[in-house]
Design an enzyme around this catalytic site. Structure first.
Site, PDB file in Angstrom:
ATOM      1  N   ASP A   1       2.956 -16.032  15.095  1.00 26.57           N
ATOM      2  CA  ASP A   1       3.924 -15.646  14.071  1.00 26.57           C
ATOM      3  C   ASP A   1       4.638 -14.337  14.368  1.00 26.57           C
ATOM      4  OD1 ASP A   1       3.902 -17.663  11.928  1.00 26.57           O
ATOM      5  OD2 ASP A   1       1.752 -17.236  11.940  1.00 26.57           O
TER       6      ASP A   1
ATOM      7  N   GLU B   1       5.016 -26.874   3.278  1.00 26.90           N
ATOM      8  CA  GLU B   1       3.834 -26.434   4.008  1.00 26.90           C
ATOM      9  C   GLU B   1       3.323 -25.165   3.366  1.00 26.90           C
ATOM     10  OE1 GLU B   1       5.537 -26.218   7.983  1.00 26.90           O
ATOM     11  OE2 GLU B   1       6.363 -28.133   7.321  1.00 26.90           O
TER      12      GLU B   1
END
Ligand SMILES: Cc1ncc(COP(=O)(O)O)c(C=O)c1O
Lengths: 256, 402
Positions: free
Chosen positions: A57, A46
């Site tokens: 995140d 990815e």
């Protein structure tokens, strides 16, 4: 059928996917890292496209995103770099990032560009399922791009079924609801949740991501699903000396 | 309470899909979905339960001190040559409109069985208002605040701590409100079961913008009654408010939205000037996109990176506006204007000297707009005095060398 579908059909051993942020540590390191990941034996990857406000995140990927932006990375540059992708990389490649850069690039444009450079799938965690279904699905399907959805222990069975129906590739399981970079939750509840998903007999294969950082967590994930995705641990590793040359070492430490 | 009266405007309110025209929705990762979906399904049922309404209105009356006065500001009126009223949200407990929303959301959190409360804050007013209701209800309270704002709003940080809240600095990005909001959302992702996120403005994923607007709508609900008592008419000619995320403005506009002849003016922060690169004038500088879970208008680069805003006022230092504002802007229902740091500071001083009311610097932006308007003398103007300036004394002192 794209490379991702074929991979899941043909390979029976546990799969390992690696996440990294495009443009980090250097603007032009994207393809070197991608090539090294394939050579080191990972099954797919990815590539993150950076966003200024990555709210799912943790600190490691926040930092790589910020650095990538400072280096000048954006979707236009990334797609330019990826023109060479299929000369250097043959395993499946997914792009991962947040919805606003995709909206500004244009969703249709984005899907067309993905197809043009040979990207097989996309993960956009803050693209809502209803909007995807109502407005964007055809752009993905027309280009054979797999749109990957996330599932957490709190996702209802009804919703998981709906996700399964809309998916074509795999379903991305989180071991617990968390931002990236936490450790895999090993608990009875997590086991029960993974078993529950397995027993649902979904059409799509599943992978576990968020918090996979070593062989132990990888093996745990592979017990219940087709494999696991390593993100923050790899991005952190990229910060060490001679990281590019030592990628095989990293991959070996996860899946010998 | 009559449900019709409190329900949202059909034309300007949220639709069943969670949108205001083209704006709104819930652009959130799956980790936030269960909590946001639970809110979406339950918020209207919970907040219109008689027992909720009773407790909400009792607290607004006895704890917050509502109704807040509508004050005819005679010397400001004389100066600008028209009739000016100030809706005195500065007189609320904790000194700003923010508490109307936190009282509502804490009662909601209680009914959802949540034990832990998180919030973001810019000026610290929302953080203080959240810490206050958490103390009142005995709930754990964690406030995310940009590192820069912690410095420029020190008195509010101390107030939050006095009431037992934990203040966590946001050190990413511009270290202001946008980043504090990111951190609060990350906290919620990591604490999906026992936590409620009290968003402080009409921003975030649906149902927040609508829910916060409903809690703040008490401002215009009271204004209509008070104006009727004073003038025999419920409607002024002009209603004005400052806009950070837009909650005091939305509360001030709410019950006037369908009164097409009432002019609505929303005042954004121009910072050092709209073309200076140091600004927070979102509608002027922004484009459509997604920020903090909703589709709205935000300041962003060509490739969709959020541009770090600037304003002297921490509460207006935000790169977006709520989706309902984006709708009112796009459909021309409200006028969006902007005021620089200097204009706001002067207006803050003027209001202090003429009326004996030291406004928050956020509010001073709305007052400064008066300088730019031409009045015939017959207008009545209501300005939302969203908060008091105590928290800003350091900034005023430095600016005016007091
Ligand atoms: C006194 C005051 N007015 C206005 C604002 C701006 O917020 P909003 O636009 O949501 O009313 C704030 C925010 O902190 C504030 O403290």
């Amino acid at each position: 059928m794209n490379r991702l579908n074929e991979l899941f059909q043909h390979k029976k051993e546990p799969l390992l996917s690696i996440y990294f942020t495009a443009g980090y540590p250097d603007l032009n390191s994207t393809l070197d890292i991608a090539e090294a990941i394939e050579k080191a034996g990972a099954d797919f990857m990815e590539i993150g496209f950076p966003y200024s406000d990555p709210l799912a995140d943790g600190p490691v990927i926040q930092n790589s995103s910020q650095k990538a932006l400072q280096n000048g990375m954006n979707l236009t540059i990334l797609f330019k770099q990826l023109k060479e992708l299929r000369k250097r990389v043959s395993i499946p490649v997914l792009l991962m990032g947040y919805v606003n850069p995709v909206l500004q690039y244009g969703v249709k444009n984005f899907c067309d560009s993905c197809a043009a450079v040979g990207v097989d799938g996309v993960i956009v965690p803050d693209l809502p399922m209803v909007e995807y279904e109502e407005f964007y699905k055809d752009y993905f399907i027309d280009n054979a791009i797999s749109n990957i959805f996330l599932v957490t222990p709190q996702t209802s069975e009804e919703r998981i079924r709906k996700i399964d129906n809309l998916s074509n590739g795999f379903i991305y399981l989180l071991s617990s609801s968390s931002t990236t970079g936490k450790n895999l939750t090993v608990s009875n509840e997590a086991d029960a949740y993974f078993s529950r998903i397995r027993e649902m007999n979904l059409k799509n294969p599943t992978m576990i991501g968020f918090g996979i950082s070593d062989q132990k967590s990888f093996n745990k994930a592979a017990e219940y699903t087709r494999g696991a995705i390593v993100g923050s641990a790899f991005v952190k590793f990229l910060d060490t000396e001679n990281a590019l040359q030592r990628i095989p070492e990293f991959i070996n430490s996860i899946r010998p | 309470m009559n449900r019709e009266f409190i329900s949202s405007s059909v034309k300007w309110g949220v639709n069943p899909k969670g949108y205001f025209g083209d704006f709104g929705g819930a652009y959130i990762p799956e980790m936030l979905y269960p909590n946001v979906e639970q809110l979406r399904q339950q918020y209207l049922n919970i907040i219109y339960e008689p027992d909720f309404q009773e407790e909400f209105h009792n607290l607004l009356k006895d704890y917050v001190g509502r109704p807040s006065p509508l004050f005819h500001a005679e010397r400001l009126s004389a100066r600008y040559g028209t009739t000016i009223y100030l809706k005195r949200e500065d007189l609320n407990h904790t000194g700003a409109h923010k508490i109307n929303n936190t009282v509502g959301q804490i009662l909601l959190a209680e009914r959802l069985g949540k034990k832990r409360i998180i919030a973001e804050t810019g000026a610290g007013q929302h953080g203080v208002a959240t810490a206050t209701v958490c103390a009142l209800k005995g709930l754990e309270c964690i406030i995310y605040m940009g590192e820069i704002d912690i410095e420029r709003q020190a008195p509010n940080v101390a107030r939050m701590k006095m009431m037992g809240a934990k203040v966590v600095p946001a050190v990413s990005g511009s270290k202001t409100l946008k980043d504090a909001t990111n951190e609060a959302m990350r906290d919620w992702i990591n604490n999906p079961i026992d936590t409620h996120y009290i968003i402080g403005s009409v921003v975030g994923p649906h149902p927040y913008p609508d829910m916060v607007a409903r809690f703040q709508s008490i401002i215009s609900e009271e204004t209509k009654k008070q104006l009727f008592e004073k003038t025999g008419s419920e409607n002024p000619d002009i209603v004005m408010a400052c806009v950070g995320g837009g909650s005091n403005a939305m509360g001030m506009f709410y019950h006037f939205l369908d009164d097409q002849d009432v002019r609505l003016i929303a005042v954004e922060a121009a910072g050092l000037g709209v073309n200076s690169g140091e600004s927070a004038a979102t509608t002027l500088l922004g484009r459509e996109g997604v920020l903090h879970g909703s589709r709205s208008i935000l300041m962003q680069s060509d490739d969709g990176q959020v541009i770090e805003p600037y304003s002297i006022s921490a509460g207006l230092d935000y790169p977006g506006i709520g989706p309902q504002h984006a709708h009112l802007f796009k459909q021309d229902r409200a006028e969006y204007v902007s005021i620089t740091d200097d204009e706001a500071m002067q207006a803050g001083r003027l209001c202090s000297e003429l009326e004996g009311i030291i406004p928050a610097i956020e509010t001073a932006h709305a007052l400064a707009q008066l300088e730019k308007m031409i009045f015939t003398g017959k207008e009545s103007v209501v300005i939302c005095l969203s908060g008091r300036g105590d928290k800003d004394l350091d900034t005023y002192m430095n600016y005016f060398n007091l």
